[in-house]
Design an enzyme around this catalytic site. Structure first.
Site, PDB file in Angstrom:
ATOM      1  N   ASP A 280       4.528 -16.931-100.699  1.00 21.08           N
ATOM      2  CA  ASP A 280       3.068 -16.747-100.797  1.00 21.08           C
ATOM      3  C   ASP A 280       2.543 -15.704 -99.822  1.00 21.08           C
ATOM      4  O   ASP A 280       1.400 -15.749 -99.408  1.00 21.08           O
ATOM      5  CB  ASP A 280       2.352 -18.086-100.582  1.00 21.08           C
ATOM      6  CG  ASP A 280       2.784 -18.788 -99.311  1.00 21.08           C
ATOM      7  OD1 ASP A 280       3.662 -18.252 -98.605  1.00 21.08           O
ATOM      8  OD2 ASP A 280       2.242 -19.858 -99.029  1.00 21.08           O
TER       9      ASP A 280
ATOM     10  N   LYS B  88       0.894 -24.693 -84.030  1.00 21.16           N
ATOM     11  CA  LYS B  88      -0.558 -24.863 -83.994  1.00 21.16           C
ATOM     12  C   LYS B  88      -1.093 -25.169 -82.585  1.00 21.16           C
ATOM     13  O   LYS B  88      -1.642 -26.256 -82.337  1.00 21.16           O
ATOM     14  CB  LYS B  88      -0.980 -25.968 -84.968  1.00 21.16           C
ATOM     15  CG  LYS B  88      -0.605 -25.642 -86.415  1.00 21.16           C
ATOM     16  CD  LYS B  88      -1.363 -26.473 -87.415  1.00 21.16           C
ATOM     17  CE  LYS B  88      -1.171 -25.987 -88.820  1.00 21.16           C
ATOM     18  NZ  LYS B  88       0.068 -26.280 -89.493  1.00 21.16           N
TER      19      LYS B  88
ATOM     20  N   ASP C 145      -1.415 -14.288 -96.047  1.00 21.28           N
ATOM     21  CA  ASP C 145      -0.829 -15.495 -96.618  1.00 21.28           C
ATOM     22  C   ASP C 145      -1.821 -15.975 -97.680  1.00 21.28           C
ATOM     23  O   ASP C 145      -2.990 -16.200 -97.364  1.00 21.28           O
ATOM     24  CB  ASP C 145      -0.671 -16.471 -95.445  1.00 21.28           C
ATOM     25  CG  ASP C 145      -0.551 -17.912 -95.844  1.00 21.28           C
ATOM     26  OD1 ASP C 145      -0.587 -18.227 -97.036  1.00 21.28           O
ATOM     27  OD2 ASP C 145      -0.417 -18.739 -94.925  1.00 21.28           O
TER      28      ASP C 145
HETATM   29  P1  GTP Z   1       0.132 -25.983 -99.574  1.00 21.16           P
HETATM   30  O1  GTP Z   1       0.464 -27.250-100.311  1.00 21.16           O
HETATM   31  O2  GTP Z   1      -1.215 -25.464 -99.967  1.00 21.16           O
HETATM   32  O3  GTP Z   1       0.344 -26.061 -98.104  1.00 21.16           O
HETATM   33  O4  GTP Z   1       1.131 -24.829-100.124  1.00 21.16           O
HETATM   34  P2  GTP Z   1       2.734 -24.831-100.231  1.00 21.16           P
HETATM   35  O5  GTP Z   1       3.163 -26.055-100.958  1.00 21.16           O
HETATM   36  O6  GTP Z   1       3.121 -23.553-100.904  1.00 21.16           O
HETATM   37  O7  GTP Z   1       3.249 -24.889 -98.754  1.00 21.16           O
HETATM   38  P3  GTP Z   1       3.406 -23.718 -97.689  1.00 21.16           P
HETATM   39  O8  GTP Z   1       2.304 -22.735 -97.895  1.00 21.16           O
HETATM   40  O9  GTP Z   1       3.591 -24.299 -96.361  1.00 21.16           O
HETATM   41  O10 GTP Z   1       4.814 -23.102 -98.128  1.00 21.16           O
HETATM   42  C1  GTP Z   1       5.256 -21.846 -97.692  1.00 21.16           C
HETATM   43  C2  GTP Z   1       6.252 -21.323 -98.725  1.00 21.16           C
HETATM   44  O11 GTP Z   1       7.391 -22.180 -98.795  1.00 21.16           O
HETATM   45  C3  GTP Z   1       5.701 -21.257-100.130  1.00 21.16           C
HETATM   46  O12 GTP Z   1       6.222 -20.099-100.723  1.00 21.16           O
HETATM   47  C4  GTP Z   1       6.236 -22.493-100.793  1.00 21.16           C
HETATM   48  O13 GTP Z   1       6.458 -22.272-102.197  1.00 21.16           O
HETATM   49  C5  GTP Z   1       7.563 -22.696-100.097  1.00 21.16           C
HETATM   50  N1  GTP Z   1       7.936 -24.103 -99.945  1.00 21.16           N
HETATM   51  C6  GTP Z   1       7.307 -25.043 -99.206  1.00 21.16           C
HETATM   52  N2  GTP Z   1       7.970 -26.205 -99.257  1.00 21.16           N
HETATM   53  C7  GTP Z   1       9.053 -25.986-100.044  1.00 21.16           C
HETATM   54  C8  GTP Z   1      10.134 -26.819-100.490  1.00 21.16           C
HETATM   55  O14 GTP Z   1      10.230 -28.005-100.166  1.00 21.16           O
HETATM   56  N3  GTP Z   1      11.075 -26.245-101.288  1.00 21.16           N
HETATM   57  C9  GTP Z   1      10.988 -24.938-101.681  1.00 21.16           C
HETATM   58  N4  GTP Z   1      11.946 -24.445-102.469  1.00 21.16           N
HETATM   59  N5  GTP Z   1       9.977 -24.123-101.300  1.00 21.16           N
HETATM   60  C10 GTP Z   1       9.028 -24.653-100.481  1.00 21.16           C
END
Ligand code: GTP
Length: 363
Positions: free
Chosen positions: A109, A160, A220
């Site tokens: 992202d 944080k 982001d």
């Molecule tokens: P929020 O629910 O809004 O916090 O978004 P998010 O689910 O995308 O979490 P976050 O922004 O912290 O994740 C950062 C990146 O890691 C994103 O590209 C997510 O797709 C990826 N990501 C987060 N958790 C996982 C996971 O458990 N498995 C995989 N494959 N990707 C993950």
């Protein structure tokens, strides 16, 4: 260095972008008409990184349907689908069998103009087990700061930190270049966070991680405000895309210029009444229609959105198939989910979130 591979983390639920992510996984959310993940793939392709693994989990089918085996992009894409989320390091461990040597990791992202080839050269020079792209921000408290010395060696990760207490302003920008041995440090079969567990453990065990600090464009896309800011930055040229959409896109030819306040991007099949005002900073997806005297500014409309006559849409995101009735007003900062119908004359409060997991709610 062996041919570098890449793992793109695309398994998150994207809760902060709801309701958009109820029906579109975050990597498929469009940036100027093209799924966001394509923007990352363009950068990888440009850097000659053609062997990519997608670590997916949430709504993977939209991703696999769009990208297939990658051949249409001149790349090779392998998928690993997690049944339950494994976290940002667990997801890497889960694809270890596909990784042969050094590899990039991308948070799925992040929109950035980072030069991947330059980062590869830096990683080779430093010779650590990993290089992390860092960006300096004014206030690291919502993120977490990464403490590093004059040589770039990382000594600590502070999650944080309370405002004003962080020892530095460098934050983890979500792109890493890691040696394969890092995968050995991740325990299998359970969720593991790379930021909270793996990186601190590597440092504690005496392994070297280096900071690659740059002043590239970086954002982001996690929250709606950032999604709108990213579009403003693409339209202004602050974020250079590899495949430039052009300020006024495919739909331009048929549109009365008097209705447009640049910068605007209009996709194919868009119809705008000559008495409407679209822009500045408006992005209209395929087949959108804007009625007489309607105003759309600072907003991103996905495909097939209809804005009734006299309606006002400001600083908002409208997912595909939304209908805004005549004279309705969408307050700034709103996010309207797929297929929602806003009634004629409705006044939607600023920062509203409308739409659930199924399309077609009305307001
Ligand atoms: P929020 O629910 O809004 O916090 O978004 P998010 O689910 O995308 O979490 P976050 O922004 O912290 O994740 C950062 C990146 O890691 C994103 O590209 C997510 O797709 C990826 N990501 C987060 N958790 C996982 C996971 O458990 N498995 C995989 N494959 N990707 C993950």
């Amino acid at each position: 260095m062996d041919a570098v591979q890449a793992i793109v983390l695309v398994g998150g639920e994207g809760t902060r972008l709801r309701p958009l992510t109820y029906r579109t996984p975050k990597p498929m959310v469009p940036i100027v008409g093209v799924p966001f993940l394509v923007r990352t793939m363009e950068r990888l392709h440009e850097a000659g990184i053609l062997d990519v693994v997608f670590a997916a989990g949430y709504m993977p089918q939209q991703i696999t349907d769009y990208f297939g085996d990658g051949s249409q992009f001149g790349m090779r894409i392998t998928y690993a689908i997690e049944e339950t989320p494994l976290g940002t390091a667990g997801a890497l461990k889960n694809v270890a069998e596909h990784i042969r040597g050094p590899f990039f990791v991308f948070n799925g992202d992040i929109l950035t103009s980072l030069d991947l080839r330059a980062m590869m050269r830096y990683h080779e020079e430093k010779g650590g087990v990993g290089t992390l792209h860092l960006i300096e921000v004014e206030d690291p408290s919502p993120f977490g700061c990464v403490v590093n010395d004059a040589e770039g060696a990382i000594s600590a990760f502070i999650e944080k930190p309370p405002a004003g207490t962080a020892p530095c302003n460098d934050i983890n920008a979500g792109t890493y270049l890691l040696e394969r041995e890092v995968l050995d440090a991740i325990p299998p079969g359970r969720p593991v966070s790379i930021e909270r567990e793996t990186f601190p453990q590597l440092i504690a065990s005496g392994k070297r991680l280096y900071a690659y600090r740059t002043r590239d464009y970086w954002i982001d896309l996690g929250r709606p405000e950032q999604y709108l800011a990213a579009h403003r930055d693409v339209l202004s040229g602050a974020m250079p895309l590899i495949v430039e959409p052009g300020l006024t896109g495919d739909g331009a030819a048929a549109i009365d210029r008097n209705a447009i306040v640049e910068p605007v991007h209009v996709d194919a099949g868009v119809v705008i009444d000559p008495t409407a005002t679209v822009g500045p900073n408006a992005v209209l997806g395929r087949g959108c229609r804007v009625g007489a005297k309607a105003i759309v500014r600072g907003s991103v409309l996905w495909d097939d959105v209809e804005i009734g006559s006299g309606a006002l849409v400001e600083e908002s995101i409208l997912a595909s198939g939304v209908r805004v009735g005549a004279g309705a007003k969408i307050g700034a900062g709103s996010v309207i989910g797929h297929g929602v119908r806003i009634k004629n004359g409705a006044q939607i409060e600023p920062s509203s979130r409308i739409g659930g997991q199924t399309a077609g709610a009305s307001e």
